[in-house]
Design a protein around this motif. Structure first.
Motif, PDB file in Angstrom:
ATOM      1  N   SER A  31      -3.205 -11.880   6.928  1.00 43.93           N
ATOM      2  CA  SER A  31      -3.469 -11.749   5.493  1.00 43.93           C
ATOM      3  C   SER A  31      -4.427 -10.608   5.180  1.00 43.93           C
ATOM      4  N   TYR A  32      -4.843  -9.865   6.185  1.00 40.98           N
ATOM      5  CA  TYR A  32      -5.792  -8.767   5.999  1.00 40.98           C
ATOM      6  C   TYR A  32      -5.096  -7.411   6.136  1.00 40.98           C
ATOM      7  N   SER A  33      -5.459  -6.508   5.263  1.00 42.87           N
ATOM      8  CA  SER A  33      -5.122  -5.103   5.462  1.00 42.87           C
ATOM      9  C   SER A  33      -6.110  -4.519   6.453  1.00 42.87           C
ATOM     10  N   VAL A  34      -5.672  -3.558   7.236  1.00 39.85           N
ATOM     11  CA  VAL A  34      -6.530  -2.992   8.277  1.00 39.85           C
ATOM     12  C   VAL A  34      -6.528  -1.473   8.193  1.00 39.85           C
ATOM     13  N   ALA A  35      -7.534  -0.884   8.777  1.00 39.28           N
ATOM     14  CA  ALA A  35      -7.656   0.578   8.739  1.00 39.28           C
ATOM     15  C   ALA A  35      -8.460   1.068   9.929  1.00 39.28           C
ATOM     16  N   GLU A  46     -15.235   9.019   8.182  1.00 39.34           N
ATOM     17  CA  GLU A  46     -14.093   9.422   7.381  1.00 39.34           C
ATOM     18  C   GLU A  46     -12.889   8.527   7.656  1.00 39.34           C
ATOM     19  N   PHE A  47     -12.035   8.444   6.673  1.00 42.74           N
ATOM     20  CA  PHE A  47     -10.822   7.649   6.754  1.00 42.74           C
ATOM     21  C   PHE A  47      -9.812   8.306   7.694  1.00 42.74           C
ATOM     22  N   VAL A  48      -9.086   7.475   8.456  1.00 39.23           N
ATOM     23  CA  VAL A  48      -8.027   7.987   9.329  1.00 39.23           C
ATOM     24  C   VAL A  48      -6.670   7.483   8.849  1.00 39.23           C
ATOM     25  N   THR A  49      -6.493   6.168   8.843  1.00 34.91           N
ATOM     26  CA  THR A  49      -5.213   5.605   8.445  1.00 34.91           C
ATOM     27  C   THR A  49      -5.367   4.129   8.134  1.00 34.91           C
ATOM     28  N   THR A  50      -4.467   3.602   7.328  1.00 34.54           N
ATOM     29  CA  THR A  50      -4.521   2.200   6.967  1.00 34.54           C
ATOM     30  C   THR A  50      -3.127   1.573   7.018  1.00 34.54           C
ATOM     31  N   LEU A  51      -3.096   0.275   7.241  1.00 33.35           N
ATOM     32  CA  LEU A  51      -1.850  -0.475   7.338  1.00 33.35           C
ATOM     33  C   LEU A  51      -1.986  -1.741   6.513  1.00 33.35           C
ATOM     34  N   SER A  52      -1.042  -1.980   5.644  1.00 31.89           N
ATOM     35  CA  SER A  52      -1.111  -3.132   4.759  1.00 31.89           C
ATOM     36  C   SER A  52      -0.764  -4.431   5.481  1.00 31.89           C
ATOM     37  N   ARG A  53      -0.936  -5.522   4.791  1.00 38.31           N
ATOM     38  CA  ARG A  53      -0.644  -6.835   5.366  1.00 38.31           C
ATOM     39  C   ARG A  53       0.818  -6.948   5.781  1.00 38.31           C
ATOM     40  N   SER A  54       1.681  -6.322   5.036  1.00 38.53           N
ATOM     41  CA  SER A  54       3.114  -6.411   5.315  1.00 38.53           C
ATOM     42  C   SER A  54       3.538  -5.530   6.480  1.00 38.53           C
ATOM     43  N   GLY A  55       2.653  -4.629   6.891  1.00 41.17           N
ATOM     44  CA  GLY A  55       2.994  -3.726   7.983  1.00 41.17           C
ATOM     45  C   GLY A  55       3.488  -2.365   7.532  1.00 41.17           C
ATOM     46  N   ALA A  56       3.464  -2.121   6.249  1.00 31.87           N
ATOM     47  CA  ALA A  56       3.881  -0.813   5.733  1.00 31.87           C
ATOM     48  C   ALA A  56       2.680   0.113   5.742  1.00 31.87           C
ATOM     49  N   VAL A  57       2.815   1.241   6.343  1.00 36.29           N
ATOM     50  CA  VAL A  57       1.744   2.236   6.361  1.00 36.29           C
ATOM     51  C   VAL A  57       1.567   2.783   4.962  1.00 36.29           C
ATOM     52  N   THR A  58       0.365   2.805   4.480  1.00 32.22           N
ATOM     53  CA  THR A  58       0.141   3.228   3.106  1.00 32.22           C
ATOM     54  C   THR A  58      -0.481   4.611   3.007  1.00 32.22           C
ATOM     55  N   VAL A  64      -4.630  14.008  10.672  1.00 37.09           N
ATOM     56  CA  VAL A  64      -4.011  13.307  11.803  1.00 37.09           C
ATOM     57  C   VAL A  64      -2.549  12.972  11.561  1.00 37.09           C
ATOM     58  N   LYS A  65      -2.053  13.283  10.408  1.00 35.54           N
ATOM     59  CA  LYS A  65      -0.672  12.953  10.067  1.00 35.54           C
ATOM     60  C   LYS A  65       0.291  13.610  11.063  1.00 35.54           C
ATOM     61  N   GLY A  66       1.243  12.819  11.545  1.00 33.45           N
ATOM     62  CA  GLY A  66       2.188  13.319  12.532  1.00 33.45           C
ATOM     63  C   GLY A  66       1.703  13.193  13.957  1.00 33.45           C
ATOM     64  N   ARG A  67       0.421  12.886  14.157  1.00 30.03           N
ATOM     65  CA  ARG A  67      -0.133  12.735  15.513  1.00 30.03           C
ATOM     66  C   ARG A  67      -0.619  11.313  15.781  1.00 30.03           C
ATOM     67  N   PHE A  68      -1.169  10.661  14.777  1.00 32.31           N
ATOM     68  CA  PHE A  68      -1.720   9.319  14.938  1.00 32.31           C
ATOM     69  C   PHE A  68      -0.806   8.301  14.250  1.00 32.31           C
ATOM     70  N   THR A  69      -0.642   7.141  14.867  1.00 32.38           N
ATOM     71  CA  THR A  69       0.176   6.077  14.311  1.00 32.38           C
ATOM     72  C   THR A  69      -0.563   4.754  14.411  1.00 32.38           C
ATOM     73  N   ILE A  70      -0.652   4.065  13.299  1.00 31.28           N
ATOM     74  CA  ILE A  70      -1.267   2.744  13.274  1.00 31.28           C
ATOM     75  C   ILE A  70      -0.169   1.683  13.319  1.00 31.28           C
ATOM     76  N   SER A  71      -0.455   0.604  14.020  1.00 36.21           N
ATOM     77  CA  SER A  71       0.488  -0.515  14.076  1.00 36.21           C
ATOM     78  C   SER A  71      -0.305  -1.795  14.268  1.00 36.21           C
ATOM     79  N   ARG A  72       0.376  -2.911  14.107  1.00 33.22           N
ATOM     80  CA  ARG A  72      -0.306  -4.188  14.279  1.00 33.22           C
ATOM     81  C   ARG A  72       0.640  -5.201  14.905  1.00 33.22           C
ATOM     82  N   ASP A  73       0.061  -6.123  15.635  1.00 36.59           N
ATOM     83  CA  ASP A  73       0.791  -7.243  16.205  1.00 36.59           C
ATOM     84  C   ASP A  73       0.058  -8.497  15.751  1.00 36.59           C
ATOM     85  N   ASN A  74       0.546  -9.111  14.702  1.00 36.26           N
ATOM     86  CA  ASN A  74      -0.164 -10.263  14.141  1.00 36.26           C
ATOM     87  C   ASN A  74      -0.163 -11.456  15.093  1.00 36.26           C
ATOM     88  N   ALA A  75       0.849 -11.542  15.938  1.00 32.20           N
ATOM     89  CA  ALA A  75       0.882 -12.636  16.907  1.00 32.20           C
ATOM     90  C   ALA A  75      -0.259 -12.517  17.905  1.00 32.20           C
TER      91      ALA A  75
END
Length: 123
Positions: A31-35, A46-58, A64-75
């Motif tokens: 239920s948390y957005s992360v960054a 400074e800000f790098v990247t954020t990921l919403s609760r649904s898993g959509a990168v916002t 860092v665009k094109g080089r860094f990728t955020i992801s999450r595994d809620n399990a």
């Protein structure tokens, strides 16, 4: 309440890849957005990247665009930051952060923070 613990930092050479992890406590982590934020020596965090609760990168910083990728595994209650093509200017302490509701690129909006993990990129 959420507790965050980052890991995976280290010393790498320019062009290398590194994956940071952020392990979260709490059964409602989904239920948390992360960054991810970072702070280089002598500079403000400074800000790098954020990921919403649904898993959509916002949002992702242009630097860092094109080089860094955020992801999450809620399990696993874990957030990742895959960093490719690292540059010396990526050297910083990297922090993960979490907040309820929608994601944000502003650190003042985040309630929970990890202790940070150092990433050093040599040229």
């Amino acid at each position: 309440q959420v507790q965050l613990v980052e890991s995976g930092g280290g010393l790498v050479q320019a062009g290398d890849s590194l994956r940071l992890s952020c392990a979260a406590s709490g059964r409602t982590f989904s239920s948390y957005s992360v960054a991810w934020f970072r702070q280089a020596p002598g500079k403000e965090r400074e800000f790098v990247t954020t990921l919403s609760r649904s898993g959509a990168v916002t949002y992702t910083a242009d630097s860092v665009k094109g080089r860094f990728t955020i992801s999450r595994d809620n399990a696993k209650n874990t957030v990742y930051l895959q960093m490719n093509s690292l540059k010396p200017e990526d050297t910083a302490v990297y922090y993960c952060a979490a907040k309820t509701s929608s994601s944000s690129m502003y650190e003042v909006d985040y309630y929970y923070w990890g202790q940070g993990t150092q990433v050093t990129v040599s040229s």
